[in-house]
Motif scaffolding. Structure first.
Motif, PDB file in Angstrom:
ATOM      1  N   THR A  34       9.071   1.684  -2.647  1.00 51.81           N
ATOM      2  CA  THR A  34       8.058   1.716  -1.602  1.00 51.81           C
ATOM      3  C   THR A  34       6.784   1.101  -2.161  1.00 51.81           C
ATOM      4  O   THR A  34       6.787   0.486  -3.229  1.00 51.81           O
ATOM      5  N   ALA A  35       5.669   1.245  -1.439  1.00 50.95           N
ATOM      6  CA  ALA A  35       4.384   0.704  -1.890  1.00 50.95           C
ATOM      7  C   ALA A  35       3.281   1.370  -1.093  1.00 50.95           C
ATOM      8  O   ALA A  35       3.500   1.841   0.032  1.00 50.95           O
ATOM      9  N   ARG A  36       2.087   1.375  -1.670  1.00 48.39           N
ATOM     10  CA  ARG A  36       0.943   2.016  -1.030  1.00 48.39           C
ATOM     11  C   ARG A  36       0.671   1.423   0.344  1.00 48.39           C
ATOM     12  O   ARG A  36       0.248   2.118   1.268  1.00 48.39           O
ATOM     13  N   GLY A  37       0.928   0.128   0.527  1.00 47.15           N
ATOM     14  CA  GLY A  37       0.560  -0.515   1.777  1.00 47.15           C
ATOM     15  C   GLY A  37       1.651  -0.609   2.819  1.00 47.15           C
ATOM     16  O   GLY A  37       1.385  -1.036   3.953  1.00 47.15           O
ATOM     17  N   TYR A  38       2.887  -0.242   2.497  1.00 46.21           N
ATOM     18  CA  TYR A  38       3.969  -0.402   3.458  1.00 46.21           C
ATOM     19  C   TYR A  38       3.782   0.526   4.662  1.00 46.21           C
ATOM     20  O   TYR A  38       3.411   1.686   4.518  1.00 46.21           O
TER      21      TYR A  38
END
Length: 374
Positions: A51-55
Protein backbone atom coordinates in the motif's frame (compact mmCIF):
# COMPACT_ATOMS: atom_id res chain seq x y z
CA UNK A 1 23.09 -17.26 0.99
CA UNK A 2 19.57 -16.15 0.01
CA UNK A 3 18.36 -12.62 -0.66
CA UNK A 4 15.82 -10.41 1.10
CA UNK A 5 12.34 -11.76 0.42
CA UNK A 6 13.52 -14.91 -1.34
CA UNK A 7 11.10 -17.11 0.62
CA UNK A 8 8.04 -14.88 0.10
CA UNK A 9 5.45 -16.36 -2.31
CA UNK A 10 5.89 -14.51 -5.58
CA UNK A 11 2.50 -12.82 -5.99
CA UNK A 12 1.88 -9.59 -4.08
CA UNK A 13 -1.46 -7.85 -3.51
CA UNK A 14 -1.36 -4.16 -4.44
CA UNK A 15 -3.84 -1.95 -2.55
CA UNK A 16 -3.83 0.81 -5.16
CA UNK A 17 -6.95 -0.08 -7.18
CA UNK A 18 -9.38 -1.50 -4.62
CA UNK A 19 -13.09 -1.97 -5.39
CA UNK A 20 -15.36 0.96 -4.55
CA UNK A 21 -18.94 1.30 -3.38
CA UNK A 22 -21.22 4.22 -2.59
CA UNK A 23 -21.94 5.36 0.93
CA UNK A 24 -23.70 8.59 1.91
CA UNK A 25 -23.41 9.85 -1.64
CA UNK A 26 -19.64 9.32 -1.89
CA UNK A 27 -17.43 6.59 -3.31
CA UNK A 28 -15.58 4.63 -0.63
CA UNK A 29 -13.56 1.42 -0.54
CA UNK A 30 -15.80 -1.65 -0.46
CA UNK A 31 -14.30 -3.19 2.68
CA UNK A 32 -16.47 -6.30 2.65
CA UNK A 33 -15.35 -7.16 -0.86
CA UNK A 34 -11.74 -6.40 0.04
CA UNK A 35 -12.03 -8.83 2.96
CA UNK A 36 -13.17 -11.58 0.59
CA UNK A 37 -10.28 -10.76 -1.75
CA UNK A 38 -7.76 -10.85 1.12
CA UNK A 39 -9.16 -14.18 2.32
CA UNK A 40 -8.83 -15.74 -1.14
CA UNK A 41 -5.28 -14.42 -1.43
CA UNK A 42 -4.20 -15.66 2.00
CA UNK A 43 -5.99 -19.01 1.61
CA UNK A 44 -3.94 -19.60 -1.53
CA UNK A 45 -0.72 -19.15 0.45
CA UNK A 46 0.24 -15.62 -0.61
CA UNK A 47 1.30 -13.11 2.02
CA UNK A 48 2.72 -9.81 0.64
CA UNK A 49 0.54 -6.69 0.73
CA UNK A 50 1.59 -3.36 -0.78
CA UNK A 51 0.00 0.00 0.00
CA UNK A 52 1.08 3.66 0.27
CA UNK A 53 0.22 6.79 2.20
CA UNK A 54 -1.41 8.36 -0.85
CA UNK A 55 -3.42 5.47 -2.29
CA UNK A 56 -7.18 6.00 -2.40
CA UNK A 57 -6.76 9.48 -0.98
CA UNK A 58 -5.07 8.09 2.12
CA UNK A 59 -7.71 5.41 2.78
CA UNK A 60 -5.77 2.40 1.51
CA UNK A 61 -3.75 1.83 4.69
CA UNK A 62 -6.89 1.92 6.84
CA UNK A 63 -8.51 -0.60 4.49
CA UNK A 64 -5.50 -2.86 4.95
CA UNK A 65 -5.96 -2.65 8.70
CA UNK A 66 -9.63 -3.63 8.50
CA UNK A 67 -9.32 -6.35 5.88
CA UNK A 68 -5.99 -7.90 6.93
CA UNK A 69 -4.22 -6.68 10.07
CA UNK A 70 -7.21 -6.99 12.39
CA UNK A 71 -8.14 -10.41 11.03
CA UNK A 72 -4.88 -12.38 10.71
CA UNK A 73 -1.86 -13.00 12.97
CA UNK A 74 0.78 -10.33 12.29
CA UNK A 75 3.53 -12.88 11.61
CA UNK A 76 1.44 -14.50 8.84
CA UNK A 77 1.87 -11.70 6.27
CA UNK A 78 4.18 -8.89 5.12
CA UNK A 79 3.15 -5.23 4.87
CA UNK A 80 4.83 -2.73 2.57
CA UNK A 81 3.95 0.95 2.50
CA UNK A 82 5.51 4.09 1.07
CA UNK A 83 6.33 7.69 1.96
CA UNK A 84 5.53 10.18 -0.84
CA UNK A 85 7.68 13.23 -0.04
CA UNK A 86 6.22 15.09 -3.01
CA UNK A 87 2.81 15.15 -1.28
CA UNK A 88 4.19 17.05 1.73
CA UNK A 89 4.56 20.82 2.08
CA UNK A 90 7.71 20.51 4.20
CA UNK A 91 10.07 18.08 5.96
CA UNK A 92 7.99 17.89 9.12
CA UNK A 93 4.88 16.90 7.24
CA UNK A 94 6.81 14.35 5.20
CA UNK A 95 8.28 12.72 8.32
CA UNK A 96 4.90 12.71 10.05
CA UNK A 97 3.60 10.41 7.32
CA UNK A 98 5.52 7.52 8.86
CA UNK A 99 3.66 7.75 12.17
CA UNK A 100 0.39 8.23 10.30
CA UNK A 101 1.04 5.09 8.28
CA UNK A 102 1.76 3.10 11.43
CA UNK A 103 -1.46 4.32 13.01
CA UNK A 104 -3.65 3.93 9.95
CA UNK A 105 -2.37 0.46 9.04
CA UNK A 106 -2.12 -0.86 12.58
CA UNK A 107 0.81 -2.94 11.34
CA UNK A 108 3.09 -2.25 14.33
CA UNK A 109 6.10 -2.29 12.01
CA UNK A 110 6.70 -2.46 8.27
CA UNK A 111 8.32 -5.49 6.71
CA UNK A 112 9.15 -3.37 3.65
CA UNK A 113 9.18 0.44 3.72
CA UNK A 114 9.74 2.52 0.61
CA UNK A 115 10.54 6.10 -0.20
CA UNK A 116 7.88 6.52 -2.84
CA UNK A 117 8.24 7.32 -6.53
CA UNK A 118 11.77 8.62 -6.94
CA UNK A 119 12.75 10.01 -10.31
CA UNK A 120 12.75 13.29 -12.22
CA UNK A 121 12.41 16.31 -9.91
CA UNK A 122 10.91 14.20 -7.11
CA UNK A 123 14.21 12.60 -6.06
CA UNK A 124 15.73 15.75 -4.57
CA UNK A 125 12.91 16.16 -2.06
CA UNK A 126 13.90 13.00 -0.21
CA UNK A 127 17.38 14.45 0.31
CA UNK A 128 16.13 17.96 1.05
CA UNK A 129 13.75 16.65 3.72
CA UNK A 130 16.36 14.36 5.30
CA UNK A 131 14.18 11.33 4.71
CA UNK A 132 16.99 8.85 4.10
CA UNK A 133 18.43 9.47 7.56
CA UNK A 134 14.94 9.54 9.05
CA UNK A 135 14.05 6.17 7.50
CA UNK A 136 17.32 4.66 8.70
CA UNK A 137 16.52 5.81 12.23
CA UNK A 138 13.15 4.07 12.06
CA UNK A 139 14.87 0.92 10.86
CA UNK A 140 17.32 1.10 13.77
CA UNK A 141 14.31 1.44 16.08
CA UNK A 142 12.89 -1.81 14.68
CA UNK A 143 9.90 -0.20 12.97
CA UNK A 144 11.24 -0.97 9.49
CA UNK A 145 12.61 -4.41 8.64
CA UNK A 146 13.72 -3.68 5.05
CA UNK A 147 14.24 -0.21 3.55
CA UNK A 148 13.98 0.55 -0.15
CA UNK A 149 12.47 2.90 -2.71
CA UNK A 150 10.17 2.77 -5.70
CA UNK A 151 11.36 4.35 -8.90
CA UNK A 152 9.87 5.87 -12.06
CA UNK A 153 12.60 7.23 -14.30
CA UNK A 154 15.42 6.14 -16.56
CA UNK A 155 18.40 3.93 -15.86
CA UNK A 156 21.03 6.66 -15.54
CA UNK A 157 19.09 8.35 -12.74
CA UNK A 158 18.46 4.98 -11.09
CA UNK A 159 22.18 4.28 -11.03
CA UNK A 160 22.84 7.70 -9.53
CA UNK A 161 20.36 7.13 -6.69
CA UNK A 162 21.83 3.71 -5.88
CA UNK A 163 25.37 5.07 -5.82
CA UNK A 164 24.27 7.82 -3.42
CA UNK A 165 22.32 5.41 -1.20
CA UNK A 166 23.96 1.98 -1.12
CA UNK A 167 22.26 1.23 2.21
CA UNK A 168 18.95 0.18 0.65
CA UNK A 169 17.83 -3.44 1.04
CA UNK A 170 15.64 -3.70 -2.08
CA UNK A 171 14.06 -1.64 -4.86
CA UNK A 172 10.67 -1.57 -6.54
CA UNK A 173 10.65 -1.20 -10.33
CA UNK A 174 8.13 -1.05 -13.16
CA UNK A 175 8.73 -4.25 -15.10
CA UNK A 176 6.57 -5.87 -17.75
CA UNK A 177 7.19 -7.43 -21.11
CA UNK A 178 5.76 -4.45 -23.03
CA UNK A 179 8.17 -2.01 -21.35
CA UNK A 180 11.16 -4.35 -21.18
CA UNK A 181 13.00 -2.64 -24.06
CA UNK A 182 11.12 0.69 -23.83
CA UNK A 183 13.23 3.79 -24.43
CA UNK A 184 11.03 5.78 -22.06
CA UNK A 185 10.83 3.33 -19.13
CA UNK A 186 13.98 1.23 -19.60
CA UNK A 187 12.70 -1.70 -17.55
CA UNK A 188 15.46 -4.10 -18.55
CA UNK A 189 18.24 -1.59 -17.96
CA UNK A 190 16.92 -0.68 -14.50
CA UNK A 191 16.48 -4.33 -13.56
CA UNK A 192 20.01 -5.16 -14.64
CA UNK A 193 21.41 -2.25 -12.62
CA UNK A 194 19.55 -3.47 -9.53
CA UNK A 195 20.96 -6.96 -9.94
CA UNK A 196 24.46 -5.58 -10.53
CA UNK A 197 24.13 -3.89 -7.13
CA UNK A 198 22.97 -7.18 -5.61
CA UNK A 199 19.51 -5.81 -4.83
CA UNK A 200 16.31 -7.88 -4.87
CA UNK A 201 13.41 -6.38 -6.82
CA UNK A 202 9.74 -5.96 -6.09
CA UNK A 203 7.97 -5.75 -9.45
CA UNK A 204 5.22 -3.18 -9.95
CA UNK A 205 2.97 -2.78 -12.99
CA UNK A 206 3.61 -6.30 -14.35
CA UNK A 207 0.30 -6.10 -16.23
CA UNK A 208 0.88 -2.40 -17.08
CA UNK A 209 -2.08 -1.24 -15.02
CA UNK A 210 -4.33 -3.83 -16.66
CA UNK A 211 -3.40 -2.90 -20.23
CA UNK A 212 -1.80 -6.28 -20.95
CA UNK A 213 -5.15 -8.01 -20.54
CA UNK A 214 -6.66 -5.62 -23.10
CA UNK A 215 -4.33 -6.41 -25.99
CA UNK A 216 -5.27 -5.73 -29.62
CA UNK A 217 -6.33 -8.89 -31.45
CA UNK A 218 -3.16 -8.87 -33.54
CA UNK A 219 -1.09 -9.14 -30.36
CA UNK A 220 -3.37 -11.37 -28.29
CA UNK A 221 -3.55 -13.91 -31.10
CA UNK A 222 0.21 -14.51 -30.84
CA UNK A 223 -0.11 -15.52 -27.19
CA UNK A 224 -3.29 -17.51 -27.73
CA UNK A 225 -1.57 -19.44 -30.52
CA UNK A 226 1.26 -20.33 -28.15
CA UNK A 227 -1.16 -21.47 -25.42
CA UNK A 228 -4.87 -21.13 -26.04
CA UNK A 229 -5.73 -21.90 -22.41
CA UNK A 230 -3.44 -19.36 -20.74
CA UNK A 231 -5.14 -16.11 -19.63
CA UNK A 232 -3.45 -13.00 -20.97
CA UNK A 233 -2.65 -11.92 -17.41
CA UNK A 234 -0.69 -15.12 -16.87
CA UNK A 235 1.83 -14.21 -19.56
CA UNK A 236 2.54 -10.88 -17.88
CA UNK A 237 2.78 -12.28 -14.36
CA UNK A 238 4.98 -15.19 -15.36
CA UNK A 239 7.31 -12.99 -17.42
CA UNK A 240 8.07 -10.85 -14.38
CA UNK A 241 8.20 -13.73 -11.90
CA UNK A 242 10.63 -15.66 -14.12
CA UNK A 243 13.35 -13.06 -13.49
CA UNK A 244 16.04 -13.80 -10.91
CA UNK A 245 16.14 -11.99 -7.59
CA UNK A 246 12.43 -11.16 -7.41
CA UNK A 247 10.81 -10.59 -4.01
CA UNK A 248 7.33 -10.69 -5.51
CA UNK A 249 5.26 -9.47 -8.43
CA UNK A 250 2.57 -6.98 -7.41
CA UNK A 251 -0.88 -6.97 -8.92
CA UNK A 252 -3.29 -4.14 -8.13
CA UNK A 253 -6.40 -6.29 -8.05
CA UNK A 254 -9.87 -4.75 -8.06
CA UNK A 255 -12.21 -7.75 -7.97
CA UNK A 256 -12.43 -11.17 -6.36
CA UNK A 257 -12.32 -12.71 -9.83
CA UNK A 258 -8.96 -11.06 -10.52
CA UNK A 259 -7.59 -12.43 -7.25
CA UNK A 260 -8.83 -15.93 -8.06
CA UNK A 261 -7.35 -15.85 -11.57
CA UNK A 262 -3.99 -14.49 -10.45
CA UNK A 263 -3.54 -16.86 -7.51
CA UNK A 264 -4.44 -19.78 -9.78
CA UNK A 265 -1.67 -18.73 -12.17
CA UNK A 266 0.92 -18.15 -9.49
CA UNK A 267 0.15 -21.20 -7.34
CA UNK A 268 1.27 -23.39 -10.20
CA UNK A 269 3.90 -20.91 -11.40
CA UNK A 270 6.84 -22.14 -13.40
CA UNK A 271 9.38 -19.97 -15.26
CA UNK A 272 8.78 -19.33 -18.93
CA UNK A 273 10.34 -21.90 -21.21
CA UNK A 274 12.13 -21.00 -24.44
CA UNK A 275 9.00 -21.37 -26.58
CA UNK A 276 6.93 -19.20 -24.26
CA UNK A 277 9.62 -16.56 -24.05
CA UNK A 278 9.79 -16.45 -27.85
CA UNK A 279 6.02 -15.89 -27.97
CA UNK A 280 6.35 -12.91 -25.62
CA UNK A 281 9.12 -11.46 -27.78
CA UNK A 282 6.82 -11.72 -30.83
CA UNK A 283 3.98 -10.11 -28.88
CA UNK A 284 6.23 -7.24 -27.82
CA UNK A 285 7.37 -6.73 -31.41
CA UNK A 286 3.73 -6.62 -32.52
CA UNK A 287 2.98 -4.01 -29.86
CA UNK A 288 5.97 -1.96 -30.95
CA UNK A 289 4.69 -2.05 -34.55
CA UNK A 290 1.40 -0.34 -33.66
CA UNK A 291 1.00 3.21 -35.04
CA UNK A 292 1.59 5.05 -31.78
CA UNK A 293 3.00 8.56 -31.36
CA UNK A 294 6.78 8.04 -31.74
CA UNK A 295 7.77 9.74 -28.47
CA UNK A 296 10.96 8.31 -26.95
CA UNK A 297 10.69 10.34 -23.72
CA UNK A 298 13.96 12.14 -24.50
CA UNK A 299 12.45 15.18 -22.71
CA UNK A 300 14.09 17.77 -24.94
CA UNK A 301 10.62 19.30 -25.23
CA UNK A 302 10.48 19.97 -21.50
CA UNK A 303 13.54 22.18 -21.32
CA UNK A 304 12.12 25.08 -23.29
CA UNK A 305 8.43 24.85 -22.43
CA UNK A 306 7.48 28.17 -20.77
CA UNK A 307 4.38 26.64 -19.14
CA UNK A 308 5.96 23.44 -17.79
CA UNK A 309 3.59 21.19 -19.73
CA UNK A 310 4.29 17.50 -19.03
CA UNK A 311 4.42 16.68 -22.72
CA UNK A 312 5.77 13.08 -22.49
CA UNK A 313 3.02 12.21 -19.97
CA UNK A 314 0.30 13.48 -22.29
CA UNK A 315 1.74 11.57 -25.25
CA UNK A 316 2.15 8.39 -23.20
CA UNK A 317 -1.50 8.56 -22.14
CA UNK A 318 -2.60 9.00 -25.74
CA UNK A 319 -0.46 6.00 -26.70
CA UNK A 320 -2.22 3.86 -24.08
CA UNK A 321 -5.44 4.58 -25.94
CA UNK A 322 -3.92 3.87 -29.33
CA UNK A 323 -2.15 0.64 -28.37
CA UNK A 324 -4.52 -0.86 -25.82
CA UNK A 325 -7.77 1.07 -25.98
CA UNK A 326 -7.39 1.32 -22.21
CA UNK A 327 -9.24 4.48 -21.20
CA UNK A 328 -8.98 3.80 -17.47
CA UNK A 329 -5.21 3.33 -17.46
CA UNK A 330 -4.66 6.29 -19.82
CA UNK A 331 -6.69 8.59 -17.58
CA UNK A 332 -5.00 7.25 -14.45
CA UNK A 333 -1.55 7.87 -15.92
CA UNK A 334 -2.55 11.41 -16.86
CA UNK A 335 -4.13 12.20 -13.49
CA UNK A 336 -1.12 10.89 -11.54
CA UNK A 337 1.66 12.35 -13.63
CA UNK A 338 0.44 15.46 -15.46
CA UNK A 339 -0.73 17.45 -12.44
CA UNK A 340 0.63 20.99 -12.64
CA UNK A 341 1.67 20.53 -16.26
CA UNK A 342 -1.62 19.74 -17.96
CA UNK A 343 -1.84 19.77 -21.75
CA UNK A 344 -4.37 22.62 -21.67
CA UNK A 345 -1.61 24.96 -20.45
CA UNK A 346 0.04 24.83 -23.88
CA UNK A 347 0.29 28.32 -25.42
CA UNK A 348 1.28 26.95 -28.86
CA UNK A 349 4.66 28.70 -28.89
CA UNK A 350 6.21 25.81 -30.82
CA UNK A 351 9.39 25.58 -28.72
CA UNK A 352 8.79 21.87 -28.18
CA UNK A 353 8.32 21.07 -31.86
CA UNK A 354 11.54 22.88 -32.78
CA UNK A 355 13.64 20.49 -30.67
CA UNK A 356 11.70 17.22 -31.06
CA UNK A 357 14.02 14.63 -32.69
CA UNK A 358 10.97 12.66 -33.85
CA UNK A 359 9.30 15.71 -35.46
CA UNK A 360 6.04 15.07 -33.64
CA UNK A 361 3.19 17.57 -34.13
CA UNK A 362 3.18 18.10 -30.38
CA UNK A 363 0.78 21.05 -30.30
CA UNK A 364 -1.90 19.03 -32.09
CA UNK A 365 -1.34 16.03 -29.82
CA UNK A 366 -1.62 18.20 -26.70
CA UNK A 367 -4.96 19.50 -27.93
CA UNK A 368 -6.14 15.89 -28.21
CA UNK A 369 -4.87 15.10 -24.72
CA UNK A 370 -6.55 18.13 -23.18
CA UNK A 371 -9.85 17.26 -24.82
CA UNK A 372 -9.65 13.62 -23.76
CA UNK A 373 -8.23 13.75 -20.23
CA UNK A 374 -9.22 17.11 -18.74
Amino acid sequence: MGYVGEDIPKLGFGFMRLPLTEADGAEVIDIEQVKRMVDAFMDAGFTYFDTARGYHGGASEAALKQALVERYPRESFQVATKLPAWMAKDADEARSMFATSLEQSGAGYFDFYLLHNLGENRTALFDDYGLWDFARSQKEAGLIRNLGFSFHDKADEFERVLEAHPEVDFVQLQINYADWESESIESRKCYEIARAHGLPVVVMEPIKGGSLVKLPDTVASILHEADRDAPLASWALRFAASLEGIVCVLSGMSTLEQVEENVAVMKRFGPLDAKEHAAIVRAREALDALPVIPCTDCRYCLKGCPEGVRIPVALASLNMLIAYGDEYRAQENYDWNAEGGEASKCIECGACEEVCPQHIAIIDELKKAAAKFE
